[in-house]
Design an enzyme around this catalytic site. Structure first.
Site, PDB file in Angstrom:
ATOM      1  CE  LYS A   1      -4.226  -1.854   0.502  1.00 38.46           C
ATOM      2  NZ  LYS A   1      -5.458  -1.505  -0.180  1.00 38.46           N
TER       3      LYS A   1
ATOM      4  CB  SER B   1      -9.805  -1.650   8.699  1.00 38.83           C
ATOM      5  OG  SER B   1      -9.472  -2.494   7.624  1.00 38.83           O
TER       6      SER B   1
END
Lengths: 305, 305
Positions: B68, B93
């Site tokens: 990410k 999350s």
């Protein structure tokens, strides 16, 4: 530097060591087709904790999950065809056992592996996976050696000694750069630290540590290397090993066994931070030597804390 | 191929996608200083189980423990100074949250991170470690988005959308080689597979899977890419994910999270073995997308089996 003598040893100045730069280069060429070139990982989060730049040579990603395939394949591919035809034998509770089984499989010869009854299940599974023939022994070094000798006599197999073996010695310190070389040992199996302090080989009556790969002893081939070429041995307790292992899983994302985490445990220890090696170094290389661990045992060791 | 239009989209033939080869090359140059070049690992033992050669691109070793950071640093370093000065905000999350916090820290700007209360503890810890300011929300996507919008209004921070974001899209398929591209989804969050079957975006009312990183939805930017450029979506259940995760730990020696193991689960699935992709490929590349897992949760998932 160094020249072969009759026993296959190599000399440097006055001291004869079991390995020199020439034999190491020969080994490198011999094993290259059979081993992985493992990556070096780093983590700024771990560097922040350590206060130095750490570089992790991840031999847990090596074939059979540990650095041991280097010595095993070097030993087995150095045999001539006649020697090799009768197979090989060793005694080991773990990574060396699997490495010998795999190297023998690669050479296409039988491997007889004497395993003490307290060996970790995952390491026994590795031996089976690589087609090693398992012979069980008791835990003591005497039992391991006597069972091994019996197999040798019955089969004519060549002994690939688990630690006192010139083809498995990885002698450091030849690099042109100034390099400080530190060893790491668990408190419950600190024979190298005790031997260095005494100036002679000390063999412990028993060992007690979670690091199952570090319960072996010094031999007459390894002792001169440790005595003369290793600057210092850092001794850490099992708690520090488990903490380092947890850090490897959670931050470095590498699945290591206790013996594989001891280098990080040593690098983070107070003893190391008070040493001249610490003060004179900005970059620290750590060998993550193996990754074969039963996940159940791992969890228990975390949970017991 | 492709040219910018007013909305920042890029066109290929008739279809406009949110990323093309030029924007991907720009992204590569933009993020290079901030990301690791992660290693590709392989295991002959896993190859023997799979019946193909598998190559694992280990993005679990990436900064912040997942791929990410690529999208987050691309988004954040593409902002001009005025935009950046007010900071960034996102809702996530897990891995995107930590990646945005880290990329913002690297750029020296504030990061506001909206985290639903069911996020894994270790991922929340990562956000804290990188200095992200945490704002809690409820679990529903509506709550996440409304809290996020409120932060935007109060601070002027730029939204770095967790999935529907042209700077985080990693569009495959431009390679000159013939390449089959398969996705993998957990049975309890298979909106992409359902959407491809229906020919339109299907959004699930709720998700139920151990793979906490795969509970996001398709957006209008990602859907055309999945619809047109992904050959197939393999759906696997949580048991298969846990089995693959165990294999990653025990054989590959890589600490992965459930979402990171799903590629291996898909590669080992019966569905994949019956696909044309399987029959037409000898080498399979698998992205191990993340390694952030609570060891306690991991153990429970192994133990429950």
């Amino acid at each position: 530097m160094g020249s072969r003598d009759g026993s296959g040893g190599h000399s440097t100045e006055d001291q004869v060591y079991a390995a020199d730069i020439q034999s190491i280069r020969e080994a490198q060429a011999r094993i290259a087709p059979y081993v992985h070139r493992t990556p070096v990982l780093s983590s700024t989060s771990i560097d922040a904790i350590a206060g130095k730049q750490l570089f992790f040579k991840c031999e847990c990603f090596q074939k059979a999950g540990a650095f041991k395939i280097r010595g095993a394949s070097n030993s087995i591919f150095a045999l001539d065809d006649e020697q090799a035809s009768k197979g090989v034998v060793t005694h080991s509770s773990g990574n060396h056992a699997a490495a010998v089984a795999l190297a023998a499989k690669l050479r296409g010869i039988p491997a007889h592996i004497v395993i003490p009854r307290n060996a970790p299940a995952c390491k026994v599974e590795n031996v089976k996976r690589y087609g090693g023939q398992i012979i069980w022994s008791d835990v003591s070094i005497e039992s391991r050696e006597s069972v091994c000798k019996k197999v040798q006599e019955e089969t004519g197999a060549v002994l690939i000694h688990p630690f006192n073996n010139k083809y498995t010695i990885r002698r450091p310190g030849f690099d042109a750069q100034p390099l400080r070389m530190c060893g790491a040992e668990p408190k419950g199996a600190d024979d190298s630290a005790q031997s260095k302090a005494a100036g002679k080989i000390i063999t412990l009556p028993s060992t007690n540590t979670i690091a199952d790969g570090l319960r072996a002893f010094l031999g007459d081939l390894t002792w001169p290397v440790v005595r003369d070429l290793v600057d210092d041995i850092i001794v850490v307790d099992d708690n520090a090993i488990v903490d380092a292992m947890k850090m490897c899983y959670e931050i470095l994302k590498v699945a290591v066994e206790p013996s594989g985490a001891i280098g990080l445990a040593a690098a983070l220890s107070d003893e190391f931070k008070q040493s001249s090696a610490w003060h004179e170094s900005s970059k620290i290389g750590i060998i993550v030597s193996g990754g074969n661990v039963d996940l159940g045992v791992l969890w228990e060791s975390f949970h017991k804390r």
